[in-house]
Design a protein around this motif. Structure first.
Motif, PDB file in Angstrom:
ATOM      1  N   HIS A   8     -13.026  10.298 -33.269  1.00 37.42           N
ATOM      2  CA  HIS A   8     -12.787  11.373 -32.300  1.00 37.42           C
ATOM      3  C   HIS A   8     -13.854  11.466 -31.210  1.00 37.42           C
ATOM      4  CE1 HIS A   8      -9.662  12.900 -34.998  1.00 37.42           C
ATOM      5  NE2 HIS A   8     -10.508  12.616 -35.967  1.00 37.42           N
ATOM      6  N   LEU A   9     -14.803  10.559 -31.199  1.00 35.46           N
ATOM      7  CA  LEU A   9     -15.862  10.607 -30.195  1.00 35.46           C
ATOM      8  C   LEU A   9     -15.313  10.225 -28.823  1.00 35.46           C
ATOM      9  CD1 LEU A   9     -18.746   8.851 -32.164  1.00 35.46           C
ATOM     10  CD2 LEU A   9     -18.386  11.310 -31.844  1.00 35.46           C
ATOM     11  N   GLN A  10     -15.811  10.899 -27.810  1.00 32.16           N
ATOM     12  CA  GLN A  10     -15.379  10.606 -26.442  1.00 32.16           C
ATOM     13  C   GLN A  10     -16.422   9.755 -25.728  1.00 32.16           C
ATOM     14  OE1 GLN A  10     -14.393  14.278 -24.479  1.00 32.16           O
ATOM     15  NE2 GLN A  10     -12.560  14.544 -25.716  1.00 32.16           N
ATOM     16  N   PHE A  11     -15.940   8.881 -24.843  1.00 33.84           N
ATOM     17  CA  PHE A  11     -16.806   8.072 -23.985  1.00 33.84           C
ATOM     18  C   PHE A  11     -17.777   7.220 -24.804  1.00 33.84           C
ATOM     19  CE2 PHE A  11     -15.876  12.137 -21.804  1.00 33.84           C
ATOM     20  CZ  PHE A  11     -14.937  11.656 -20.911  1.00 33.84           C
ATOM     21  N   THR A  12     -17.228   6.308 -25.565  1.00 28.57           N
ATOM     22  CA  THR A  12     -18.031   5.475 -26.452  1.00 28.57           C
ATOM     23  C   THR A  12     -17.912   3.998 -26.104  1.00 28.57           C
ATOM     24  OG1 THR A  12     -16.244   5.193 -28.059  1.00 28.57           O
ATOM     25  CG2 THR A  12     -17.741   7.066 -28.390  1.00 28.57           C
ATOM     26  N   SER A  13     -18.813   3.229 -26.654  1.00 33.48           N
ATOM     27  CA  SER A  13     -18.736   1.773 -26.677  1.00 33.48           C
ATOM     28  C   SER A  13     -18.819   1.355 -28.139  1.00 33.48           C
ATOM     29  CB  SER A  13     -19.888   1.138 -25.907  1.00 33.48           C
ATOM     30  OG  SER A  13     -19.731   1.371 -24.537  1.00 33.48           O
ATOM     31  N   THR A  14     -18.146   0.257 -28.469  1.00 31.68           N
ATOM     32  CA  THR A  14     -18.108  -0.209 -29.857  1.00 31.68           C
ATOM     33  C   THR A  14     -18.338  -1.713 -29.913  1.00 31.68           C
ATOM     34  OG1 THR A  14     -16.501   1.509 -30.399  1.00 31.68           O
ATOM     35  CG2 THR A  14     -16.701  -0.301 -31.954  1.00 31.68           C
ATOM     36  N   VAL A  15     -19.121  -2.115 -30.905  1.00 31.73           N
ATOM     37  CA  VAL A  15     -19.366  -3.525 -31.187  1.00 31.73           C
ATOM     38  C   VAL A  15     -19.208  -3.705 -32.692  1.00 31.73           C
ATOM     39  CG1 VAL A  15     -21.123  -5.351 -31.244  1.00 31.73           C
ATOM     40  CG2 VAL A  15     -20.959  -3.847 -29.261  1.00 31.73           C
ATOM     41  N   ARG A  16     -18.505  -4.746 -33.102  1.00 36.57           N
ATOM     42  CA  ARG A  16     -18.384  -5.028 -34.532  1.00 36.57           C
ATOM     43  C   ARG A  16     -19.459  -6.033 -34.926  1.00 36.57           C
ATOM     44  NH1 ARG A  16     -16.243  -7.963 -38.566  1.00 36.57           N
ATOM     45  NH2 ARG A  16     -15.435  -6.768 -40.317  1.00 36.57           N
ATOM     46  N   ASP A  17     -20.284  -5.657 -35.895  1.00 41.33           N
ATOM     47  CA  ASP A  17     -21.364  -6.519 -36.385  1.00 41.33           C
ATOM     48  C   ASP A  17     -21.734  -6.047 -37.780  1.00 41.33           C
ATOM     49  OD1 ASP A  17     -23.714  -7.880 -37.004  1.00 41.33           O
ATOM     50  OD2 ASP A  17     -24.643  -7.523 -35.056  1.00 41.33           O
ATOM     51  N   GLU A  18     -21.458  -6.876 -38.778  1.00 38.88           N
ATOM     52  CA  GLU A  18     -21.743  -6.466 -40.157  1.00 38.88           C
ATOM     53  C   GLU A  18     -23.221  -6.203 -40.400  1.00 38.88           C
ATOM     54  OE1 GLU A  18     -21.969 -10.876 -42.269  1.00 38.88           O
ATOM     55  OE2 GLU A  18     -20.108  -9.725 -42.364  1.00 38.88           O
ATOM     56  N   ASN A  19     -24.074  -6.706 -39.533  1.00 46.60           N
ATOM     57  CA  ASN A  19     -25.508  -6.458 -39.643  1.00 46.60           C
ATOM     58  C   ASN A  19     -26.000  -5.394 -38.662  1.00 46.60           C
ATOM     59  OD1 ASN A  19     -26.198  -8.349 -41.730  1.00 46.60           O
ATOM     60  ND2 ASN A  19     -25.678  -9.940 -40.248  1.00 46.60           N
ATOM     61  N   GLY A  20     -25.066  -4.661 -38.077  1.00 50.01           N
ATOM     62  CA  GLY A  20     -25.437  -3.642 -37.106  1.00 50.01           C
ATOM     63  C   GLY A  20     -26.413  -2.613 -37.649  1.00 50.01           C
ATOM     64  N   TRP A  21     -26.321  -2.304 -38.927  1.00 51.98           N
ATOM     65  CA  TRP A  21     -27.239  -1.329 -39.534  1.00 51.98           C
ATOM     66  C   TRP A  21     -28.693  -1.793 -39.435  1.00 51.98           C
ATOM     67  CZ3 TRP A  21     -30.301  -2.868 -43.576  1.00 51.98           C
ATOM     68  CH2 TRP A  21     -29.931  -4.052 -44.236  1.00 51.98           C
ATOM     69  N   ARG A  22     -28.887  -3.102 -39.337  1.00 54.65           N
ATOM     70  CA  ARG A  22     -30.247  -3.654 -39.262  1.00 54.65           C
ATOM     71  C   ARG A  22     -30.925  -3.384 -37.924  1.00 54.65           C
ATOM     72  NH1 ARG A  22     -31.266  -7.413 -43.400  1.00 54.65           N
ATOM     73  NH2 ARG A  22     -29.380  -8.082 -44.494  1.00 54.65           N
ATOM     74  N   TRP A  23     -30.158  -3.237 -36.857  1.00 57.42           N
ATOM     75  CA  TRP A  23     -30.769  -3.081 -35.534  1.00 57.42           C
ATOM     76  C   TRP A  23     -30.494  -1.748 -34.845  1.00 57.42           C
ATOM     77  CZ3 TRP A  23     -26.742  -2.701 -32.120  1.00 57.42           C
ATOM     78  CH2 TRP A  23     -25.570  -3.412 -32.413  1.00 57.42           C
ATOM     79  N   LEU A  24     -29.765  -0.859 -35.470  1.00 59.48           N
ATOM     80  CA  LEU A  24     -29.496   0.433 -34.834  1.00 59.48           C
ATOM     81  C   LEU A  24     -30.762   1.236 -34.538  1.00 59.48           C
ATOM     82  CD1 LEU A  24     -26.325   2.165 -36.268  1.00 59.48           C
ATOM     83  CD2 LEU A  24     -26.769   1.346 -33.996  1.00 59.48           C
ATOM     84  N   GLY A  25     -31.730   1.153 -35.408  1.00 58.93           N
ATOM     85  CA  GLY A  25     -32.974   1.896 -35.212  1.00 58.93           C
ATOM     86  C   GLY A  25     -33.774   1.439 -34.012  1.00 58.93           C
ATOM     87  N   GLU A  26     -33.463   0.254 -33.480  1.00 54.74           N
ATOM     88  CA  GLU A  26     -34.164  -0.249 -32.295  1.00 54.74           C
ATOM     89  C   GLU A  26     -34.001   0.703 -31.118  1.00 54.74           C
ATOM     90  OE1 GLU A  26     -32.649  -4.118 -31.390  1.00 54.74           O
ATOM     91  OE2 GLU A  26     -33.275  -4.954 -33.318  1.00 54.74           O
ATOM     92  N   PHE A  27     -32.852   1.362 -31.043  1.00 60.45           N
ATOM     93  CA  PHE A  27     -32.623   2.258 -29.905  1.00 60.45           C
ATOM     94  C   PHE A  27     -33.672   3.364 -29.875  1.00 60.45           C
ATOM     95  CE2 PHE A  27     -30.772   5.933 -27.777  1.00 60.45           C
ATOM     96  CZ  PHE A  27     -30.509   5.379 -26.542  1.00 60.45           C
ATOM     97  N   ALA A  28     -33.947   3.961 -31.003  1.00 62.90           N
ATOM     98  CA  ALA A  28     -34.950   5.034 -31.062  1.00 62.90           C
ATOM     99  C   ALA A  28     -36.365   4.471 -30.965  1.00 62.90           C
ATOM    100  CB  ALA A  28     -34.785   5.847 -32.342  1.00 62.90           C
ATOM    101  N   GLY A  29     -36.554   3.249 -31.445  1.00 58.08           N
ATOM    102  CA  GLY A  29     -37.863   2.598 -31.353  1.00 58.08           C
ATOM    103  C   GLY A  29     -38.950   3.389 -32.059  1.00 58.08           C
ATOM    104  N   GLU A  30     -39.985   3.736 -31.324  1.00 58.29           N
ATOM    105  CA  GLU A  30     -41.124   4.481 -31.876  1.00 58.29           C
ATOM    106  C   GLU A  30     -40.862   5.984 -31.956  1.00 58.29           C
ATOM    107  OE1 GLU A  30     -44.013   3.358 -33.126  1.00 58.29           O
ATOM    108  OE2 GLU A  30     -43.528   1.261 -32.772  1.00 58.29           O
ATOM    109  N   HIS A  31     -39.722   6.422 -31.450  1.00 64.08           N
ATOM    110  CA  HIS A  31     -39.390   7.843 -31.445  1.00 64.08           C
ATOM    111  C   HIS A  31     -38.681   8.245 -32.741  1.00 64.08           C
ATOM    112  CE1 HIS A  31     -40.500   8.128 -27.237  1.00 64.08           C
ATOM    113  NE2 HIS A  31     -39.827   7.005 -27.045  1.00 64.08           N
ATOM    114  N   ALA A  32     -38.727   9.522 -33.038  1.00 61.14           N
ATOM    115  CA  ALA A  32     -38.054  10.052 -34.226  1.00 61.14           C
ATOM    116  C   ALA A  32     -36.543   9.910 -34.090  1.00 61.14           C
ATOM    117  CB  ALA A  32     -38.426  11.514 -34.432  1.00 61.14           C
TER     118      ALA A  32
END
Length: 143
Positions: free
Chosen positions: A52-76
């Motif tokens: 139900h999210l609006q205005f999204t982008s999607t990528v299929r990657d079974e290892n996506g959980w490994r790199w999602l935290g990169e977006f936040a980087g050093e931030h909480a």
């Protein structure tokens, strides 16, 4: 319930990563704020809010959980879940630590956001990474 929060806190302790559980009032506020910002047509949190999210982008990657935290980087980064799986939420002091913790846990669907809710990232049970808000362009560029 999967006891996801317990798994995360145990793995974080093992790796000496700072992760804090959020208070019940914070959980309610965060969930309502995200719903209002990213799914304004809904009155309550559905089973799979990513549908139900609006205005999204999607990528299929079974290892996506490994790199999602990169977006936040050093931030909480705040991690939340389908409330039917886990009601609680946790805050990582640094987004880059998320993959190390998740590597010690069973697989589950999760979402990431910031304290000001400027983005919402999801890794779902279809191995899709879904991005909204300021993370949308980042995901499109990362591919």
């Amino acid at each position: 319930m999967w006891y996801i929060q317990q798994q995360i806190l145990a793995a974080a302790t093992e790796h000496e990563i700072i992760v804090s559980p959020l208070e019940a009032w914070q959980v309610v506020e965060i969930r309502q704020s995200l719903l209002h910002l990213y799914s304004p047509l809904l009155d309550e949190w559905p089973k799979w809010i990513w549908e139900h999210l609006q205005f999204t982008s999607t990528v299929r990657d079974e290892n996506g959980w490994r790199w999602l935290g990169e977006f936040a980087g050093e931030h909480a980064a705040i991690m939340l879940f389908d409330p039917r799986d886990e009601v609680g939420m946790v805050e990582f002091s640094r987004g880059i630590d998320i993959a190390r913790v998740l590597g010690e846990c069973s697989g589950f669907e999760f979402y990431l956001t910031s304290r000001n809710y400027d983005y919402l990232l999801c890794f779902n049970h279809h191995d899709c990474v879904i991005a909204a808000g300021s993370a949308k362009t980042w995901l499109e560029l990362r591919g």
